[in-house]
Design a protein around this motif. Sequence first.
Motif, PDB file in Angstrom:
ATOM      1  N   GLY A  33       0.849  -1.191   0.000  1.00 19.90           N
ATOM      2  CA  GLY A  33       0.000   0.000   0.000  1.00 19.90           C
ATOM      3  C   GLY A  33       0.879   1.233   0.000  1.00 19.90           C
ATOM      4  O   GLY A  33       1.846   1.303   0.755  1.00 19.90           O
ATOM      5  N   LYS A  34       0.568   2.188  -0.836  1.00 18.32           N
ATOM      6  CA  LYS A  34       1.403   3.373  -0.971  1.00 18.32           C
ATOM      7  C   LYS A  34       0.528   4.622  -0.929  1.00 18.32           C
ATOM      8  O   LYS A  34      -0.455   4.733  -1.657  1.00 18.32           O
ATOM      9  CB  LYS A  34       2.177   3.312  -2.280  1.00 18.32           C
ATOM     10  N   VAL A  35       0.908   5.563  -0.059  1.00 21.46           N
ATOM     11  CA  VAL A  35       0.184   6.827   0.063  1.00 21.46           C
ATOM     12  C   VAL A  35       1.169   7.974  -0.118  1.00 21.46           C
ATOM     13  O   VAL A  35       2.224   8.001   0.512  1.00 21.46           O
ATOM     14  CB  VAL A  35      -0.500   6.948   1.446  1.00 21.46           C
ATOM     15  N   LYS A  36       0.820   8.917  -0.999  1.00 21.18           N
ATOM     16  CA  LYS A  36       1.653  10.095  -1.214  1.00 21.18           C
ATOM     17  C   LYS A  36       0.901  11.331  -0.738  1.00 21.18           C
ATOM     18  O   LYS A  36      -0.249  11.539  -1.108  1.00 21.18           O
ATOM     19  CB  LYS A  36       2.009  10.241  -2.695  1.00 21.18           C
ATOM     20  N   VAL A  37       1.566  12.117   0.103  1.00 20.60           N
ATOM     21  CA  VAL A  37       0.928  13.322   0.639  1.00 20.60           C
ATOM     22  C   VAL A  37       1.927  14.476   0.638  1.00 20.60           C
ATOM     23  O   VAL A  37       3.137  14.271   0.737  1.00 20.60           O
ATOM     24  CB  VAL A  37       0.417  13.099   2.080  1.00 20.60           C
ATOM     25  N   ALA A  38       1.406  15.671   0.511  1.00 18.58           N
ATOM     26  CA  ALA A  38       2.244  16.861   0.614  1.00 18.58           C
ATOM     27  C   ALA A  38       2.476  17.159   2.088  1.00 18.58           C
ATOM     28  O   ALA A  38       1.528  17.177   2.874  1.00 18.58           O
ATOM     29  CB  ALA A  38       1.559  18.042  -0.065  1.00 18.58           C
ATOM     30  N   PRO A  39       3.711  17.348   2.510  1.00 18.94           N
ATOM     31  CA  PRO A  39       3.975  17.635   3.930  1.00 18.94           C
ATOM     32  C   PRO A  39       3.423  18.995   4.326  1.00 18.94           C
ATOM     33  O   PRO A  39       3.318  19.901   3.500  1.00 18.94           O
ATOM     34  CB  PRO A  39       5.512  17.608   4.010  1.00 18.94           C
ATOM     35  N   ASP A  40       3.069  19.136   5.589  1.00 17.52           N
ATOM     36  CA  ASP A  40       2.588  20.421   6.085  1.00 17.52           C
ATOM     37  C   ASP A  40       3.441  20.929   7.254  1.00 17.52           C
ATOM     38  O   ASP A  40       3.108  21.935   7.879  1.00 17.52           O
ATOM     39  CB  ASP A  40       1.114  20.318   6.497  1.00 17.52           C
ATOM     40  N   GLN A  41       4.548  20.223   7.534  1.00 16.96           N
ATOM     41  CA  GLN A  41       5.464  20.634   8.594  1.00 16.96           C
ATOM     42  C   GLN A  41       6.901  20.371   8.149  1.00 16.96           C
ATOM     43  O   GLN A  41       7.144  19.554   7.266  1.00 16.96           O
ATOM     44  CB  GLN A  41       5.202  19.857   9.887  1.00 16.96           C
ATOM     45  N   VAL A  42       7.840  21.062   8.768  1.00 10.37           N
ATOM     46  CA  VAL A  42       9.239  20.811   8.473  1.00 10.37           C
ATOM     47  C   VAL A  42      10.051  20.934   9.764  1.00 10.37           C
ATOM     48  O   VAL A  42       9.833  21.839  10.569  1.00 10.37           O
ATOM     49  CB  VAL A  42       9.790  21.785   7.402  1.00 10.37           C
ATOM     50  N   LEU A 113       8.615  23.598  12.400  1.00 13.35           N
ATOM     51  CA  LEU A 113       7.831  24.691  11.824  1.00 13.35           C
ATOM     52  C   LEU A 113       6.534  24.111  11.261  1.00 13.35           C
ATOM     53  O   LEU A 113       6.562  23.277  10.347  1.00 13.35           O
ATOM     54  CB  LEU A 113       8.632  25.387  10.726  1.00 13.35           C
ATOM     55  N   LYS A 114       5.402  24.563  11.787  1.00 19.56           N
ATOM     56  CA  LYS A 114       4.113  24.011  11.403  1.00 19.56           C
ATOM     57  C   LYS A 114       3.401  24.826  10.321  1.00 19.56           C
ATOM     58  O   LYS A 114       2.301  24.476   9.916  1.00 19.56           O
ATOM     59  CB  LYS A 114       3.213  23.886  12.636  1.00 19.56           C
ATOM     60  N   ASP A 115       4.040  25.889   9.863  1.00 21.43           N
ATOM     61  CA  ASP A 115       3.493  26.710   8.780  1.00 21.43           C
ATOM     62  C   ASP A 115       4.596  26.896   7.741  1.00 21.43           C
ATOM     63  O   ASP A 115       5.488  27.722   7.895  1.00 21.43           O
ATOM     64  CB  ASP A 115       3.027  28.065   9.321  1.00 21.43           C
ATOM     65  N   LEU A 116       4.542  26.112   6.660  1.00 23.04           N
ATOM     66  CA  LEU A 116       5.609  26.125   5.662  1.00 23.04           C
ATOM     67  C   LEU A 116       5.716  27.461   4.933  1.00 23.04           C
ATOM     68  O   LEU A 116       6.773  27.775   4.377  1.00 23.04           O
ATOM     69  CB  LEU A 116       5.392  24.996   4.653  1.00 23.04           C
ATOM     70  N   SER A 117       4.674  28.245   4.940  1.00 22.14           N
ATOM     71  CA  SER A 117       4.726  29.544   4.270  1.00 22.14           C
ATOM     72  C   SER A 117       5.681  30.510   4.984  1.00 22.14           C
ATOM     73  O   SER A 117       6.098  31.516   4.409  1.00 22.14           O
ATOM     74  CB  SER A 117       3.328  30.163   4.192  1.00 22.14           C
ATOM     75  N   LYS A 140       7.524  16.649   7.187  1.00 18.52           N
ATOM     76  CA  LYS A 140       6.633  15.788   7.957  1.00 18.52           C
ATOM     77  C   LYS A 140       5.176  16.118   7.654  1.00 18.52           C
ATOM     78  O   LYS A 140       4.871  17.128   7.033  1.00 18.52           O
ATOM     79  CB  LYS A 140       6.891  15.967   9.463  1.00 18.52           C
ATOM     80  N   SER A 141       4.307  15.239   8.128  1.00 17.59           N
ATOM     81  CA  SER A 141       2.873  15.469   8.036  1.00 17.59           C
ATOM     82  C   SER A 141       2.273  15.390   9.434  1.00 17.59           C
ATOM     83  O   SER A 141       2.636  14.514  10.220  1.00 17.59           O
ATOM     84  CB  SER A 141       2.209  14.432   7.124  1.00 17.59           C
ATOM     85  N   SER A 142       1.366  16.287   9.720  1.00 17.79           N
ATOM     86  CA  SER A 142       0.711  16.282  11.033  1.00 17.79           C
ATOM     87  C   SER A 142      -0.283  15.127  11.157  1.00 17.79           C
ATOM     88  O   SER A 142      -0.778  14.840  12.245  1.00 17.79           O
ATOM     89  CB  SER A 142      -0.012  17.610  11.257  1.00 17.79           C
ATOM     90  N   LYS A 143      -0.580  14.451  10.026  1.00 14.43           N
ATOM     91  CA  LYS A 143      -1.529  13.340  10.023  1.00 14.43           C
ATOM     92  C   LYS A 143      -0.835  12.033   9.646  1.00 14.43           C
ATOM     93  O   LYS A 143      -1.403  11.189   8.947  1.00 14.43           O
ATOM     94  CB  LYS A 143      -2.673  13.632   9.058  1.00 14.43           C
ATOM     95  N   MET A 144       0.389  11.862  10.106  1.00 16.04           N
ATOM     96  CA  MET A 144       1.190  10.708   9.705  1.00 16.04           C
ATOM     97  C   MET A 144       0.541   9.380  10.088  1.00 16.04           C
ATOM     98  O   MET A 144       0.520   8.436   9.281  1.00 16.04           O
ATOM     99  CB  MET A 144       2.589  10.802  10.326  1.00 16.04           C
ATOM    100  N   GLU A 145       0.005   9.264  11.293  1.00 15.25           N
ATOM    101  CA  GLU A 145      -0.599   7.998  11.712  1.00 15.25           C
ATOM    102  C   GLU A 145      -1.816   7.658  10.854  1.00 15.25           C
ATOM    103  O   GLU A 145      -2.059   6.493  10.539  1.00 15.25           O
ATOM    104  CB  GLU A 145      -0.991   8.065  13.198  1.00 15.25           C
ATOM    105  N   GLN A 146      -2.563   8.673  10.473  1.00 15.87           N
ATOM    106  CA  GLN A 146      -3.728   8.460   9.599  1.00 15.87           C
ATOM    107  C   GLN A 146      -3.269   7.934   8.239  1.00 15.87           C
ATOM    108  O   GLN A 146      -3.878   7.014   7.672  1.00 15.87           O
ATOM    109  CB  GLN A 146      -4.482   9.774   9.432  1.00 15.87           C
TER     110      GLN A 146
END
Length: 230
Positions: A33-42, A113-117, A140-146
């Motif tokens: 199973g493969k999931v690709k997501v845009a990170p929202d944290q760094v 940093l939780k706001d990449l902007s 990173k993603s804030s919804k990693m476990e999901q």
Amino acid sequence: MKKTFLILMTMVMTVAQAQEIKQVPLISVSGEGKVKVAPDQVSISISVETRGNNSAEVKKQNDEKIDAVIKYIKKANIAKEDYQTQRVSLNPQYDYEKKKTSFYATQTIQILLKDLSKYDELMEGLVSSGVNSIGNIEFKSSKMEQHKSEARKLAMKDAKAKADDFVAVTGQKTGMAYNITDNSQPFYPQRMYATMEMKSFDSAGGARETLAIGEIEIIANVTVSYILAN
């Protein structure tokens, strides 16, 4: 004599029971199973490094620079739970050619940093406040476990689809799952190393984009044994 008879009877009964145990017809397949997501944290690793000939003076200068950096981090509205000192060191370095000892002080802070902007603004401010070394950057993603849960479900669906394909030509059906083994590897976020360049501007006066976010890929692997049904 009686003891020998009991032992023989026990052996006979054991053999008989073993013969009665039927082999369970199984099919074992792997799924991914493969999931690709845009990170929202760094996560950013920054350091202040100071060199000199006097250990006490080197430490003092490094402490003063770190104080300025921490004050800037607070001013940038980074929550206190999102930054932490990771390493502090003060080491001597001997120059064999000059036959002289110098000292090297460093302190490393990890920032989430939780706001990449705000990345460019934060990096510019950190450098201006005294940071002179930037280590790895992890997206990173804030919804990693999901996302991990979704990848595991996709892996199970993939395994089931493979089992159905194989069994279809035999006239049988894929029954209930008999055994499930998780073969997923630990997840390591993307890493990159940042330069010390300040934010620059193009000929039109607009800010250059300095961060290629990309996507995080979460992969789950599983091996499933299914009972074959008629």
